[in-house]
Design a protein around this motif. Structure first.
Motif, PDB file in Angstrom:
ATOM      1  N   THR A  85     -17.344 -13.198  -7.441  1.00 33.51           N
ATOM      2  CA  THR A  85     -16.650 -11.893  -7.358  1.00 33.51           C
ATOM      3  C   THR A  85     -17.545 -10.858  -8.046  1.00 33.51           C
ATOM      4  O   THR A  85     -17.123 -10.202  -9.002  1.00 33.51           O
ATOM      5  N   ILE A  86     -18.761 -10.724  -7.550  1.00 36.23           N
ATOM      6  CA  ILE A  86     -19.752  -9.905  -8.268  1.00 36.23           C
ATOM      7  C   ILE A  86     -19.289  -8.472  -8.483  1.00 36.23           C
ATOM      8  O   ILE A  86     -19.649  -7.856  -9.485  1.00 36.23           O
ATOM      9  N   ALA A  87     -18.456  -7.937  -7.593  1.00 40.52           N
ATOM     10  CA  ALA A  87     -18.002  -6.547  -7.759  1.00 40.52           C
ATOM     11  C   ALA A  87     -17.143  -6.388  -9.001  1.00 40.52           C
ATOM     12  O   ALA A  87     -16.949  -5.275  -9.478  1.00 40.52           O
ATOM     13  N   GLN A  88     -16.640  -7.490  -9.525  1.00 33.43           N
ATOM     14  CA  GLN A  88     -15.699  -7.408 -10.641  1.00 33.43           C
ATOM     15  C   GLN A  88     -16.313  -7.830 -11.981  1.00 33.43           C
ATOM     16  O   GLN A  88     -15.652  -7.707 -13.009  1.00 33.43           O
ATOM     17  N   TYR A  89     -17.543  -8.365 -11.980  1.00 30.09           N
ATOM     18  CA  TYR A  89     -18.032  -9.032 -13.191  1.00 30.09           C
ATOM     19  C   TYR A  89     -18.030  -8.131 -14.423  1.00 30.09           C
ATOM     20  O   TYR A  89     -17.767  -8.592 -15.527  1.00 30.09           O
ATOM     21  N   GLY A  90     -18.348  -6.868 -14.237  1.00 25.04           N
ATOM     22  CA  GLY A  90     -18.390  -5.984 -15.403  1.00 25.04           C
ATOM     23  C   GLY A  90     -17.070  -5.313 -15.698  1.00 25.04           C
ATOM     24  O   GLY A  90     -16.987  -4.495 -16.615  1.00 25.04           O
ATOM     25  N   PHE A  91     -16.045  -5.642 -14.947  1.00 26.03           N
ATOM     26  CA  PHE A  91     -14.804  -4.865 -15.037  1.00 26.03           C
ATOM     27  C   PHE A  91     -13.594  -5.791 -15.171  1.00 26.03           C
ATOM     28  O   PHE A  91     -12.922  -6.115 -14.192  1.00 26.03           O
ATOM     29  N   PRO A  92     -13.310  -6.213 -16.415  1.00 31.72           N
ATOM     30  CA  PRO A  92     -12.248  -7.196 -16.606  1.00 31.72           C
ATOM     31  C   PRO A  92     -10.845  -6.653 -16.365  1.00 31.72           C
ATOM     32  O   PRO A  92      -9.931  -7.426 -16.116  1.00 31.72           O
ATOM     33  N   GLY A  93     -10.657  -5.329 -16.435  1.00 35.99           N
ATOM     34  CA  GLY A  93      -9.305  -4.776 -16.280  1.00 35.99           C
ATOM     35  C   GLY A  93      -8.865  -4.778 -14.829  1.00 35.99           C
ATOM     36  O   GLY A  93      -9.616  -5.151 -13.927  1.00 35.99           O
ATOM     37  N   ALA A  94      -7.612  -4.354 -14.590  1.00 37.54           N
ATOM     38  CA  ALA A  94      -7.087  -4.268 -13.226  1.00 37.54           C
ATOM     39  C   ALA A  94      -7.826  -3.166 -12.471  1.00 37.54           C
ATOM     40  O   ALA A  94      -8.213  -2.142 -13.060  1.00 37.54           O
ATOM     41  N   ALA A  95      -8.047  -3.394 -11.166  1.00 40.47           N
ATOM     42  CA  ALA A  95      -8.739  -2.392 -10.352  1.00 40.47           C
ATOM     43  C   ALA A  95      -7.837  -1.187 -10.143  1.00 40.47           C
ATOM     44  O   ALA A  95      -6.608  -1.305 -10.164  1.00 40.47           O
ATOM     45  N   GLU A  96      -8.475  -0.028  -9.980  1.00 41.57           N
ATOM     46  CA  GLU A  96      -7.689   1.167  -9.666  1.00 41.57           C
ATOM     47  C   GLU A  96      -7.232   1.095  -8.217  1.00 41.57           C
ATOM     48  O   GLU A  96      -7.804   0.377  -7.413  1.00 41.57           O
ATOM     49  N   GLY A  97      -6.208   1.869  -7.883  1.00 47.47           N
ATOM     50  CA  GLY A  97      -5.766   1.935  -6.499  1.00 47.47           C
ATOM     51  C   GLY A  97      -4.472   1.183  -6.299  1.00 47.47           C
ATOM     52  O   GLY A  97      -3.905   0.628  -7.247  1.00 47.47           O
ATOM     53  N   PRO A  98      -3.993   1.163  -5.042  1.00 51.52           N
ATOM     54  CA  PRO A  98      -2.698   0.537  -4.774  1.00 51.52           C
ATOM     55  C   PRO A  98      -2.719  -0.965  -5.059  1.00 51.52           C
ATOM     56  O   PRO A  98      -3.762  -1.608  -4.965  1.00 51.52           O
ATOM     57  N   ASN A  99      -1.579  -1.493  -5.405  1.00 46.65           N
ATOM     58  CA  ASN A  99      -1.448  -2.923  -5.676  1.00 46.65           C
ATOM     59  C   ASN A  99      -1.355  -3.668  -4.342  1.00 46.65           C
ATOM     60  O   ASN A  99      -0.366  -3.530  -3.622  1.00 46.65           O
ATOM     61  N   ARG A 100      -2.385  -4.485  -4.024  1.00 43.82           N
ATOM     62  CA  ARG A 100      -2.410  -5.196  -2.732  1.00 43.82           C
ATOM     63  C   ARG A 100      -1.904  -6.632  -2.867  1.00 43.82           C
ATOM     64  O   ARG A 100      -1.978  -7.401  -1.909  1.00 43.82           O
ATOM     65  N   LEU A 101      -1.423  -6.994  -4.070  1.00 43.81           N
ATOM     66  CA  LEU A 101      -0.969  -8.368  -4.266  1.00 43.81           C
ATOM     67  C   LEU A 101       0.156  -8.748  -3.297  1.00 43.81           C
ATOM     68  O   LEU A 101       0.119  -9.848  -2.714  1.00 43.81           O
ATOM     69  N   PRO A 102       1.158  -7.869  -3.054  1.00 46.51           N
ATOM     70  CA  PRO A 102       2.207  -8.277  -2.097  1.00 46.51           C
ATOM     71  C   PRO A 102       1.642  -8.609  -0.718  1.00 46.51           C
ATOM     72  O   PRO A 102       2.104  -9.549  -0.063  1.00 46.51           O
ATOM     73  N   GLU A 103       0.635  -7.843  -0.298  1.00 52.69           N
ATOM     74  CA  GLU A 103       0.024  -8.099   1.019  1.00 52.69           C
ATOM     75  C   GLU A 103      -0.657  -9.475   1.046  1.00 52.69           C
ATOM     76  O   GLU A 103      -0.562 -10.223   2.028  1.00 52.69           O
ATOM     77  N   LEU A 104      -1.317  -9.812  -0.074  1.00 53.71           N
ATOM     78  CA  LEU A 104      -1.981 -11.116  -0.142  1.00 53.71           C
ATOM     79  C   LEU A 104      -0.939 -12.241  -0.115  1.00 53.71           C
ATOM     80  O   LEU A 104      -1.108 -13.240   0.588  1.00 53.71           O
ATOM     81  N   LEU A 105       0.150 -12.052  -0.851  1.00 58.84           N
ATOM     82  CA  LEU A 105       1.193 -13.093  -0.874  1.00 58.84           C
ATOM     83  C   LEU A 105       1.818 -13.258   0.516  1.00 58.84           C
ATOM     84  O   LEU A 105       2.136 -14.371   0.937  1.00 58.84           O
ATOM     85  N   LYS A 106       1.940 -12.141   1.234  1.00 56.31           N
ATOM     86  CA  LYS A 106       2.466 -12.233   2.615  1.00 56.31           C
ATOM     87  C   LYS A 106       1.517 -13.049   3.493  1.00 56.31           C
ATOM     88  O   LYS A 106       1.949 -13.845   4.328  1.00 56.31           O
ATOM     89  N   ALA A 107       0.210 -12.834   3.285  1.00 58.15           N
ATOM     90  CA  ALA A 107      -0.767 -13.605   4.077  1.00 58.15           C
ATOM     91  C   ALA A 107      -0.645 -15.095   3.774  1.00 58.15           C
ATOM     92  O   ALA A 107      -0.745 -15.937   4.669  1.00 58.15           O
ATOM     93  N   PHE A 108      -0.399 -15.432   2.497  1.00 55.81           N
ATOM     94  CA  PHE A 108      -0.181 -16.848   2.146  1.00 55.81           C
ATOM     95  C   PHE A 108       1.056 -17.380   2.867  1.00 55.81           C
ATOM     96  O   PHE A 108       1.051 -18.454   3.455  1.00 55.81           O
TER      97      PHE A 108
END
Ligand code: NAP
Length: 346
Positions: free
Chosen positions: A247-270
């Motif tokens: 997840t190289i885009a995240q390595y320097g950024f331990p906090g939550a990403a800015e922007g809308p919360n996409r977790l519900p969409e991911l859970l729907k895909a599961f």
């Protein structure tokens, strides 16, 4: 043995966000004389790898960071200069885990002998080394081949991505690579022969991605994470299989990403598309090295797997060169040449 003074690149401070050159110091230390069972190695090629950012601390990873003042660990190719270990002779060329230092002491446990006449030595850090092995393990142990299915690779022009993309192509999959910039897109299509490639830095990336994936994606080999993963989520097909390699885009950024919360969409895909996500850590799979080399060495020799190496010269250049991994200024395996083969004794 004459006294050896070795330079090391050590962690000077923990970065906030992306690493910077000022996070490192170069120090000179006298190498202790080797004890019984130890060897002295002089490094000639040093591997620069994204996970090293995670070892610096304040990272998104859960890897324990190294101490301030410790030399940066990682793979390197070198030559045994002094041996007090029966398994290694002076002049043996080895891959070690000695990291960013000119000379290193080893008890042999981290050493793998390599045949300097079989392939260019640099390949032992890339296509025939740990990054090639990463591609092979992720593909063969964590994904089912889906001939005719669409296989997407992110950071596809990089060391791991370029190899996994070609191996998936050899399995008969429709391979789409994602990389930053038109030159990398051209490289993926024209030199590596991928079916399609998309520039994620283009302003119309999402439209281009949709055009490249008219039938969605069946497999994702993700090296990037973050907003790249989010852009791919709408394209997951039923029972899509996903391997999170990095997840190289995240390595320097331990906090939550800015922007809308996409977790519900991911859970729907599961829940509704039965998407499966797996991950792996290479150190758990080092015992696959012989099987990997047996399969991939001939493919490289026959030109069926191509590879690109990006060299930087000089020990002092390592901190600056390392930063290239995080803004895409490398293509293929990033390696520092720190001594000529002759001076290292190869
Ligand atoms: P690499 O791909 O040769 O170099 C990193 C590339 O990542 C850069 O060239 C850049 O390419 C891309 N990148 C960097 N920051 C990005 C961002 N914010 N968004 C999108 N792309 C970005 O490195 P590698 O050694 O082959 O490693 C690839 C991935 O595999 C890394 O995530 C690494 O941590 C992971 N890995 C995992 C394991 C394991 O055990 N699971 C083992 C080895 C490596 P662009 O120009 O395309 O942006």
């Amino acid at each position: 043995m004459k006294n050896i003074v070795s330079r090391q690149i050590v962690l000077a401070k923990r970065p906030h966000g992306n690493a910077q050159c000022s996070d490192f110091d170069i120090v000179s230390t006298a190498l202790p004389a080797p004890a019984e069972g130890q060897v002295v190695i002089r490094n000639s090629l040093i591997s620069l790898d994204p996970y090293q950012r995670n070892l610096m601390g304040n990272a998104a990873s859960e890897l324990p960071p190294i101490d301030i003042g410790q030399a940066m660990p990682g793979p390197a190719v070198g030559v045994v200069q002094v041996s007090r270990n029966d398994k290694f002779a002076v002049g043996d060329t080895v891959v070690s885990w000695s990291g960013w230092q000119e000379y290193a002491l080893s008890n042999g446990d981290d050493l793998q002998k390599i045949d300097a006449s079989a392939a260019p030595l640099s390949t032992a850090l890339g296509v025939l080394g740990h990054t090639g092995l990463t591609a092979w393990v992720g593909l063969n142990k964590f994904l089912e081949p889906k001939p005719g299915g669409t296989f997407v690779v992110t950071a596809a022009a990089g060391s791991v991505g370029s190899i996994v993309a070609q191996l998936a192509k050899l399995q008969g999959q429709h391979v789409v690579g994602i990389a930053g910039g038109p030159d990398k897109v051209r490289y993926l299509k024209e030199e590596l022969g991928l079916d399609d490639a998309v520039d994620y830095k283009a302003p119309d990336f999402c439209e281009k991605l949709a055009r490249a994936l008219p039938d969605g994606l069946d497999t994702l080999f993700d090296n990037v994470g973050g907003s790249m993963f989010e852009a791919l989520m709408p394209h997951f097909n039923m029972k899509a299989q996903i391997v999170i390699c990095g997840t190289i885009a995240q390595y320097g950024f331990p906090g939550a990403a800015e922007g809308p919360n996409r977790l519900p969409e991911l859970l729907k895909a599961f829940l509704y598309r039965f998407v499966e996500i797996r991950s792996f850590a290479l150190p758990d799979h080092f015992d696959s090295m012989p099987a990997f080399l047996a399969e991939v060495t001939p493919l490289v020799a026959q030109g069926k797997i191509k590879y690109s190496e990006h060299f930087v010269d000089g020990f002092d250049t390592i901190p600056y060169a390392f930063l290239k991994l995080f803004d895409g200024r490398n293509t293929g395996k990033l390696i520092a040449r720190v001594a000529s083969a002759e001076s290292a004794g190869q």
